[in-house]
Design a protein around this motif. Sequence first.
Motif, PDB file in Angstrom:
ATOM      1  N   LYS A  11     -10.711   1.359  -6.655  1.00 31.94           N
ATOM      2  CA  LYS A  11     -10.098   1.613  -5.829  1.00 31.94           C
ATOM      3  C   LYS A  11      -9.470   3.474  -5.433  1.00 31.94           C
ATOM      4  O   LYS A  11      -9.986   3.523  -3.941  1.00 31.94           O
ATOM      5  N   THR A  33      -4.034   2.451  -2.995  1.00 32.09           N
ATOM      6  CA  THR A  33      -3.795   1.162  -2.720  1.00 32.09           C
ATOM      7  C   THR A  33      -2.174   1.302  -4.148  1.00 32.09           C
ATOM      8  O   THR A  33      -2.135   1.858  -4.779  1.00 32.09           O
ATOM      9  N   ALA A  34      -2.177   0.553  -3.834  1.00 38.23           N
ATOM     10  CA  ALA A  34      -0.502  -0.033  -5.300  1.00 38.23           C
ATOM     11  C   ALA A  34      -0.296  -2.017  -4.478  1.00 38.23           C
ATOM     12  O   ALA A  34      -0.572  -2.565  -3.845  1.00 38.23           O
ATOM     13  N   PHE A  35       0.724  -2.045  -5.489  1.00 42.09           N
ATOM     14  CA  PHE A  35       0.474  -3.947  -6.152  1.00 42.09           C
ATOM     15  C   PHE A  35      -0.625  -4.396  -6.296  1.00 42.09           C
ATOM     16  O   PHE A  35      -0.801  -5.191  -5.017  1.00 42.09           O
ATOM     17  N   ASN A  36      -1.206  -3.800  -6.630  1.00 41.34           N
ATOM     18  CA  ASN A  36      -2.554  -4.461  -7.269  1.00 41.34           C
ATOM     19  C   ASN A  36      -3.355  -4.372  -6.000  1.00 41.34           C
ATOM     20  O   ASN A  36      -4.299  -5.560  -5.240  1.00 41.34           O
ATOM     21  N   GLY A  37      -3.659  -3.318  -4.610  1.00 43.22           N
ATOM     22  CA  GLY A  37      -4.299  -3.564  -3.603  1.00 43.22           C
ATOM     23  C   GLY A  37      -3.892  -4.119  -2.758  1.00 43.22           C
ATOM     24  O   GLY A  37      -3.622  -3.728  -1.120  1.00 43.22           O
ATOM     25  N   ASP A 197      -1.383  10.134  -9.715  1.00 46.11           N
ATOM     26  CA  ASP A 197      -1.939   8.693  -9.360  1.00 46.11           C
ATOM     27  C   ASP A 197      -1.455   7.834 -10.649  1.00 46.11           C
ATOM     28  O   ASP A 197      -1.010   6.495 -10.138  1.00 46.11           O
ATOM     29  N   LYS A 212       2.995   9.142  -7.749  1.00 45.93           N
ATOM     30  CA  LYS A 212       2.346   8.391  -6.554  1.00 45.93           C
ATOM     31  C   LYS A 212       3.432   6.990  -5.297  1.00 45.93           C
ATOM     32  O   LYS A 212       3.566   6.762  -5.314  1.00 45.93           O
ATOM     33  N   ARG A 216       3.672   4.347  -3.001  1.00 48.82           N
ATOM     34  CA  ARG A 216       3.706   2.941  -2.823  1.00 48.82           C
ATOM     35  C   ARG A 216       5.843   2.809  -2.324  1.00 48.82           C
ATOM     36  O   ARG A 216       5.749   1.230  -2.173  1.00 48.82           O
TER      37      ARG A 216
HETATM   38  N1  ASP Z   1      -3.748   1.432  -8.044  1.00 51.90           N
HETATM   39  C1  ASP Z   1      -2.572   0.182  -8.027  1.00 51.90           C
HETATM   40  C2  ASP Z   1      -3.484  -1.068  -7.406  1.00 51.90           C
HETATM   41  O1  ASP Z   1      -4.063  -0.381  -6.421  1.00 51.90           O
HETATM   42  C3  ASP Z   1      -1.166  -0.479  -8.861  1.00 51.90           C
HETATM   43  C4  ASP Z   1      -0.727   0.954  -8.500  1.00 51.90           C
HETATM   44  O2  ASP Z   1      -0.701   2.507  -8.898  1.00 51.90           O
HETATM   45  O3  ASP Z   1       0.514   1.333  -8.206  1.00 51.90           O
HETATM   46  O4  ASP Z   1      -3.049  -2.107  -7.787  1.00 51.90           O
END
Ligand code: ASP
Length: 237
Positions: A11, A33-37, A197, A212, A216
Amino acid sequence: MQKLSMLYEGKAKRVYETDIKGVYIVSYKDDATAFNGKKRGSISGKGAINNQITNHLMQLLAKEGIPTHFVQQLSETETAVKAVRIIPLEVIVRSIAAGSLSQRLGLEEGTRLASTVLEFCYKRDDLGDPLVNSSHIKALGLATEEELELIKRYSLAVNDILSDYLAKVGIALIDFKLEFGVTEDGMLVLADEISPDTCRFWDVKTGRKLDKDRFRRDLGDVEEAYHEVMQRLLGRS
Ligand code: ASP
Ligand code: TMP
């Protein structure tokens, strides 16, 4: 050093084979990305900042006796690293409750934990990186008992070293995530990245989030926070 074919695209980074045996090149991206993309975006300048912060902290840890994958920074966004087989675990170290720990155990964010918490998540995007314990790790063969002992020892040492170091620049290390790998000659080393991150950084005086979570949680001033950490650690932004 010649960059050859891309081995893997994650990612936030791409990994390339090189013409040198046992060496890969990691290339950092601005993608976030966050929350598993599920949440996607971009943080301008993040690739360069995370690359340089990671290298700075990995070199500090190496000096303190933690073996790492770091070989040499090649450019603002690219670094030569030892080729490793990544152990499929996210190792999370927590000093202060925040994020998923606060949610799961009903602890207010910012509550100091009476002792350090070490968690393991199985790196499986399709399962949402589930929490696992030592017996799962053993039963699934994710790491050997010796590797797991070393991972625990190194992770707690990284927490001590980084907490002290960051406190000197007014940053509280709330929690962070590490990944480990095994080199071609069988050595366990710290791999992946250590950056805004993958860590929670709070300003010691104001409690302002410098990581991050700003992305988020849509807190704004995301780029500015990454630059602030870079400035405090490397004296340049
Ligand atoms: N990078 C991770 C994702 O995209 C999660 C995160 O860092 O919150 O799911
Ligand atoms: P959590 O509270 O969401 O479980 O996150 C704990 C720490 O791990 C936090 O510093 C952010 C980091 N982290 C990652 O680096 N990657 C991830 O995919 C997740 C979920 C957390």
